[in-house]
Scaffold this motif. Structure first.
Motif, PDB file in Angstrom:
ATOM      1  N   LEU A 274       0.833  -1.212   0.000  1.00 42.38           N
ATOM      2  CA  LEU A 274       0.000   0.000   0.000  1.00 42.38           C
ATOM      3  C   LEU A 274       0.865   1.259   0.000  1.00 42.38           C
ATOM      4  CD1 LEU A 274      -2.810  -1.057   2.511  1.00 42.38           C
ATOM      5  CD2 LEU A 274      -3.066  -0.697   0.047  1.00 42.38           C
ATOM      6  N   ILE A 275       1.957   1.225   0.779  1.00 40.24           N
ATOM      7  CA  ILE A 275       2.871   2.374   0.799  1.00 40.24           C
ATOM      8  C   ILE A 275       3.504   2.552  -0.578  1.00 40.24           C
ATOM      9  CG2 ILE A 275       4.938   3.360   1.866  1.00 40.24           C
ATOM     10  CD1 ILE A 275       4.321   1.616   4.334  1.00 40.24           C
ATOM     11  N   ALA A 276       3.950   1.433  -1.182  1.00 37.67           N
ATOM     12  CA  ALA A 276       4.579   1.506  -2.493  1.00 37.67           C
ATOM     13  C   ALA A 276       3.608   2.003  -3.564  1.00 37.67           C
ATOM     14  CB  ALA A 276       5.133   0.136  -2.877  1.00 37.67           C
ATOM     15  N   ALA A 277       2.331   1.659  -3.427  1.00 41.39           N
ATOM     16  CA  ALA A 277       1.331   2.119  -4.400  1.00 41.39           C
ATOM     17  C   ALA A 277       1.190   3.625  -4.375  1.00 41.39           C
ATOM     18  CB  ALA A 277      -0.012   1.442  -4.109  1.00 41.39           C
ATOM     19  N   GLU A 289      10.424   7.904   7.477  1.00 44.79           N
ATOM     20  CA  GLU A 289      10.221   9.282   7.915  1.00 44.79           C
ATOM     21  C   GLU A 289       8.899   9.479   8.656  1.00 44.79           C
ATOM     22  OE1 GLU A 289      10.545  11.614   4.385  1.00 44.79           O
ATOM     23  OE2 GLU A 289      12.750  11.593   4.357  1.00 44.79           O
ATOM     24  N   GLN A 290       7.872   8.709   8.286  1.00 42.27           N
ATOM     25  CA  GLN A 290       6.545   8.946   8.860  1.00 42.27           C
ATOM     26  C   GLN A 290       6.018   7.785   9.707  1.00 42.27           C
ATOM     27  OE1 GLN A 290       3.708  10.710   5.982  1.00 42.27           O
ATOM     28  NE2 GLN A 290       5.392  10.737   4.488  1.00 42.27           N
ATOM     29  N   GLY A 291       6.715   6.644   9.650  1.00 37.91           N
ATOM     30  CA  GLY A 291       6.220   5.458  10.348  1.00 37.91           C
ATOM     31  C   GLY A 291       6.276   5.560  11.853  1.00 37.91           C
ATOM     32  N   HIS A 292       6.983   6.549  12.391  1.00 37.76           N
ATOM     33  CA  HIS A 292       7.021   6.711  13.849  1.00 37.76           C
ATOM     34  C   HIS A 292       5.657   7.135  14.403  1.00 37.76           C
ATOM     35  CE1 HIS A 292       7.043  11.130  13.467  1.00 37.76           C
ATOM     36  NE2 HIS A 292       7.806  10.915  12.402  1.00 37.76           N
ATOM     37  N   ASP A 293       4.788   7.661  13.510  1.00 34.31           N
ATOM     38  CA  ASP A 293       3.412   8.000  13.893  1.00 34.31           C
ATOM     39  C   ASP A 293       2.473   7.109  13.070  1.00 34.31           C
ATOM     40  OD1 ASP A 293       1.048   9.062  14.702  1.00 34.31           O
ATOM     41  OD2 ASP A 293       1.457  11.104  14.012  1.00 34.31           O
ATOM     42  N   PRO A 294       2.339   5.836  13.473  1.00 36.13           N
ATOM     43  CA  PRO A 294       1.644   4.858  12.617  1.00 36.13           C
ATOM     44  C   PRO A 294       0.174   5.179  12.375  1.00 36.13           C
ATOM     45  CG  PRO A 294       2.127   3.921  14.778  1.00 36.13           C
ATOM     46  CD  PRO A 294       2.855   5.223  14.715  1.00 36.13           C
ATOM     47  N   LYS A 295      -0.497   5.800  13.344  1.00 39.29           N
ATOM     48  CA  LYS A 295      -1.926   6.069  13.155  1.00 39.29           C
ATOM     49  C   LYS A 295      -2.158   7.048  12.013  1.00 39.29           C
ATOM     50  CE  LYS A 295      -3.534   5.080  17.857  1.00 39.29           C
ATOM     51  NZ  LYS A 295      -4.219   5.608  19.049  1.00 39.29           N
ATOM     52  N   GLN A 299      -3.734   6.099   8.213  1.00 38.07           N
ATOM     53  CA  GLN A 299      -4.914   6.762   7.638  1.00 38.07           C
ATOM     54  C   GLN A 299      -4.599   7.307   6.249  1.00 38.07           C
ATOM     55  OE1 GLN A 299      -6.046   9.727  10.518  1.00 38.07           O
ATOM     56  NE2 GLN A 299      -7.203   8.280  11.791  1.00 38.07           N
ATOM     57  N   GLN A 300      -3.371   7.786   6.089  1.00 35.03           N
ATOM     58  CA  GLN A 300      -2.963   8.385   4.817  1.00 35.03           C
ATOM     59  C   GLN A 300      -2.959   7.373   3.680  1.00 35.03           C
ATOM     60  OE1 GLN A 300       0.806  10.348   5.176  1.00 35.03           O
ATOM     61  NE2 GLN A 300       0.877  10.966   3.023  1.00 35.03           N
ATOM     62  N   ILE A 301      -2.594   6.111   3.987  1.00 37.93           N
ATOM     63  CA  ILE A 301      -2.469   5.103   2.919  1.00 37.93           C
ATOM     64  C   ILE A 301      -3.548   4.025   2.967  1.00 37.93           C
ATOM     65  CG2 ILE A 301       0.038   5.441   2.759  1.00 37.93           C
ATOM     66  CD1 ILE A 301       0.325   2.780   4.287  1.00 37.93           C
ATOM     67  N   GLY A 302      -4.357   4.032   4.008  1.00 40.32           N
ATOM     68  CA  GLY A 302      -5.433   3.053   4.108  1.00 40.32           C
ATOM     69  C   GLY A 302      -5.006   1.711   4.648  1.00 40.32           C
ATOM     70  N   ILE A 308       1.598  -1.059  10.142  1.00 42.01           N
ATOM     71  CA  ILE A 308       2.587  -0.021   9.852  1.00 42.01           C
ATOM     72  C   ILE A 308       3.655   0.014  10.947  1.00 42.01           C
ATOM     73  CG2 ILE A 308       2.953   2.480   9.660  1.00 42.01           C
ATOM     74  CD1 ILE A 308       1.697   1.337   7.192  1.00 42.01           C
ATOM     75  N   ALA A 309       3.226  -0.067  12.196  1.00 40.85           N
ATOM     76  CA  ALA A 309       4.161  -0.016  13.324  1.00 40.85           C
ATOM     77  C   ALA A 309       5.136  -1.196  13.271  1.00 40.85           C
ATOM     78  CB  ALA A 309       3.396  -0.015  14.643  1.00 40.85           C
ATOM     79  N   ALA A 310       4.620  -2.395  12.963  1.00 38.76           N
ATOM     80  CA  ALA A 310       5.479  -3.578  12.886  1.00 38.76           C
ATOM     81  C   ALA A 310       6.487  -3.452  11.746  1.00 38.76           C
ATOM     82  CB  ALA A 310       4.624  -4.828  12.706  1.00 38.76           C
ATOM     83  N   LEU A 311       6.014  -2.975  10.596  1.00 37.24           N
ATOM     84  CA  LEU A 311       6.895  -2.808   9.442  1.00 37.24           C
ATOM     85  C   LEU A 311       7.969  -1.762   9.732  1.00 37.24           C
ATOM     86  CD1 LEU A 311       7.123  -3.856   6.493  1.00 37.24           C
ATOM     87  CD2 LEU A 311       5.796  -1.844   5.802  1.00 37.24           C
ATOM     88  N   TYR A 312       7.582  -0.683  10.391  1.00 37.06           N
ATOM     89  CA  TYR A 312       8.529   0.387  10.734  1.00 37.06           C
ATOM     90  C   TYR A 312       9.603  -0.133  11.686  1.00 37.06           C
ATOM     91  CZ  TYR A 312      10.242   4.730  12.840  1.00 37.06           C
ATOM     92  OH  TYR A 312      11.041   5.737  13.313  1.00 37.06           O
TER      93      TYR A 312
END
Length: 532
Positions: A274-277, A289-295, A299-302, A308-312
């Protein structure tokens, strides 16, 4: 006349033959894996001893065995009542005109069994003196002093595997084969050298001695690409290229092979897609850069915030590696540099220095191999369109250790290494895999490995895996179980005429001289031109 060992007394085409050992033969020289010849009327049947058995004519003899002092009784029993047999498995037949053929018949009763001669071995396996220059000496048959050669052109046609449990000399066997490929100029290689054992020098197992690496043997034909240039300098050499990659070089596909290593849930990988899309090539930089705020980022990428937190958390460690940078200038692509060396027939050793974590090794190998494979697909398509000899890609072998981590059943269906294994030679790229756990490799991939060099294995699953699809697998399993821990290996598959156990060559000063002999025989002007 070759030394006689005995004669055939029974057997069959499928099960092999029983040889009654001659009384004059030294029984302790009749070993599993020994190479013998059976003299038939029309064919010479070249065979391997797989078992040796003690026999008696009547079981009552065993009730009262003679003591050591009863030499007269012992000698009397040896003449008529006690004897030994060997089970031999025919592997290939040679006609009177010297033509090799599959074994489709059997020799007559009491056909003589001899030790194979040097001429027999050369007729079956070829010789390094052959004008084709494609044969390479891997060692000698058990109790013989004549070389067994492997066909390097056939070796490069399909993927190759070196297998054996820890401490059996897999690295040593690999170094032998790579030296042969470099000397004979059969294929170019990219070696992912996780433990810095192939480039400059390596420590010999169980000793404090060091042996020469490939760069030391072939200085003008090897380039060192280093992730840790300071470590390379401490080992006495300046790297030819310092490896640097950008975050944009990392695709979601490269993370797939790390799923097990990172313990990533499938939902985390879905989040990566989803991030890559949304961010395309900048997906990883956006995550870091943005994964530190996963919520907010989710929301930005759905995606789900926990994914997101686990991937970060799992991928943030990439920031600790100095050879990964957010962006690189377009003219500083290490892949382009690597392709330039390959086009010049220069082999590349990628040294990892002190960055020897499995995570680092898997990630780097995936990124570089995927890009190289893509470049080879384009070059192959260009060659097929032009049909010009100058456009034909150079045959390439990619050498990886810990192969089961790249080619396990999950990763093999998703990563570039599984793709290359299944394609065989379609795009001029094959794999050279080294592993101590062949049972961990996907069965479909194992079936595509054309040539196998197998040192001692003890686990039944590994034995079954490495011999899967091999004719006479049960026979060869018994032979593998009898190998010495070091300096013995079973060669089988596409590049060797018949399965053969060899005492491998010694990697010493004599070997160094053999490898450098061709260089010394060439005109000085040609050597200078190649070096500069």
């Amino acid at each position: 006349m070759n030394k006689s060992l005995g004669s055939i007394i029974e057997g069959s085409l499928t099960d092999g033959f029983i040889v009654r050992i001659s009384q004059n033969a030294n029984l302790e020289e009749i070993k599993a894996g020994k190479f013998v010849a059976i003299a038939g009327n029309e064919y010479t049947f070249f065979s391997m001893i797989t078992n040796v058995t003690l026999q008696v004519t009547h079981p009552d003899i065993l009730l009262y065995p003679p003591s050591e002092t009863e030499t007269l009784l012992r000698n009397f029993l040896k003449k008529k009542s006690i004897y030994a047999t060997a089970h031999v498995k025919p592997m290939i037949a040679l006609t009177k005109h010297g033509k090799a053929a599959p074994v489709k018949t059997v020799p007559q009763h009491f056909a003589s069994v001899f030790e194979a001669s040097e001429r027999d071995v050369a007729a079956i396996f070829g010789a390094e003196s052959d004008q084709s220059k494609k044969y390479f000496n891997m060692g000698c048959p058990l109790d013989m002093n004549t070389p067994v050669c492997i066909d390097l052109e056939k070796l490069a046609e399909r993927s190759t595997g070196v297998f054996g449990k820890s401490g059996t000399g897999k690295t040593f066997l690999t170094r032998l084969l790579l030296a042969g490929l470099i000397k004979k100029k059969v294929a170019t290689t990219i070696i992912f050298d996780m433990h810095n054992e192939y480039g400059l020098q390596a420590r010999q197992e169980s000793t404090a001695k060091f042996v020469k690496g490939l760069k030391s043997l072939f200085p003008s034909q090897i380039a060192i690409f280093s992730l840790d240039p300071q470590a390379t300098k401490r080992r006495g050499a300046q790297p030819d290229v310092t490896v640097q990659l950008s975050y944009q070089d990392i695709k979601v596909e490269d993370i797939l092979s790390l799923q097990s290593e990172l313990n990533l849930h499938s939902t985390a990988l879905e989040a990566a897609y989803l991030i890559a899309a949304k961010f395309h090539d900048d997906w990883l930089q956006a995550l870091l850069e943005q994964g530190h705020d996963p919520k907010e980022f989710a929301q930005q990428i759905g995606a789900h915030p926990e994914s997101i937190a686990a991937l970060y958390r799992k991928l943030k460690r990439i920031e600790k590696f100095p050879f990964f940078v957010p962006k690189l200038p377009k003219n500083q692509s290490v892949i382009d540099r690597l392709m330039e060396y390959i086009q010049k027939d220069i082999h590349v050793v990628i040294e990892f220095g002190n960055y020897t974590s499995t995570f680092c090794y898997l990630l780097l190998a995936n990124i570089i191999t995927r890009r190289i494979h893509h470049a080879y697909v384009l070059k192959t398509e260009q060659y097929l369109g032009s049909q010009k000899a100058g456009d034909e890609p150079k045959q390439l072998m990619i050498v990886i250790e810990e192969a089961h981590k790249f080619l396990n059943p999950i990763a093999a269906s998703q990563t570039i290494f599984g793709t290359i294994a299944r394609e065989m030679r379609k795009y001029y790229v094959t794999l050279f895999v080294i592993d101590q756990r062949p049972s961990g490799i996907d069965t479909e991939v194992l079936s595509q490995i054309g040539t196998k060099i197998v040192a001692q294995l003890s686990d039944e699953k590994d034995l079954q895996a490495v011999l899967m699809g091999t004719p006479n697998a049960n026979t060869l399993r018994a032979v593998l179980g009898s190998l010495d821990t070091k300096k013995q290996a079973l060669l089988l598959g596409h590049a060797i005429t018949m399965p053969m156990v060899v005492e491998t060559r010694t990697y010493d000063e004599t070997f160094y001289t053999d490898m450098q002999s061709e260089l010394s025989m060439r005109p000085v002007e040609q050597v200078i031109q190649e070096l500069f």
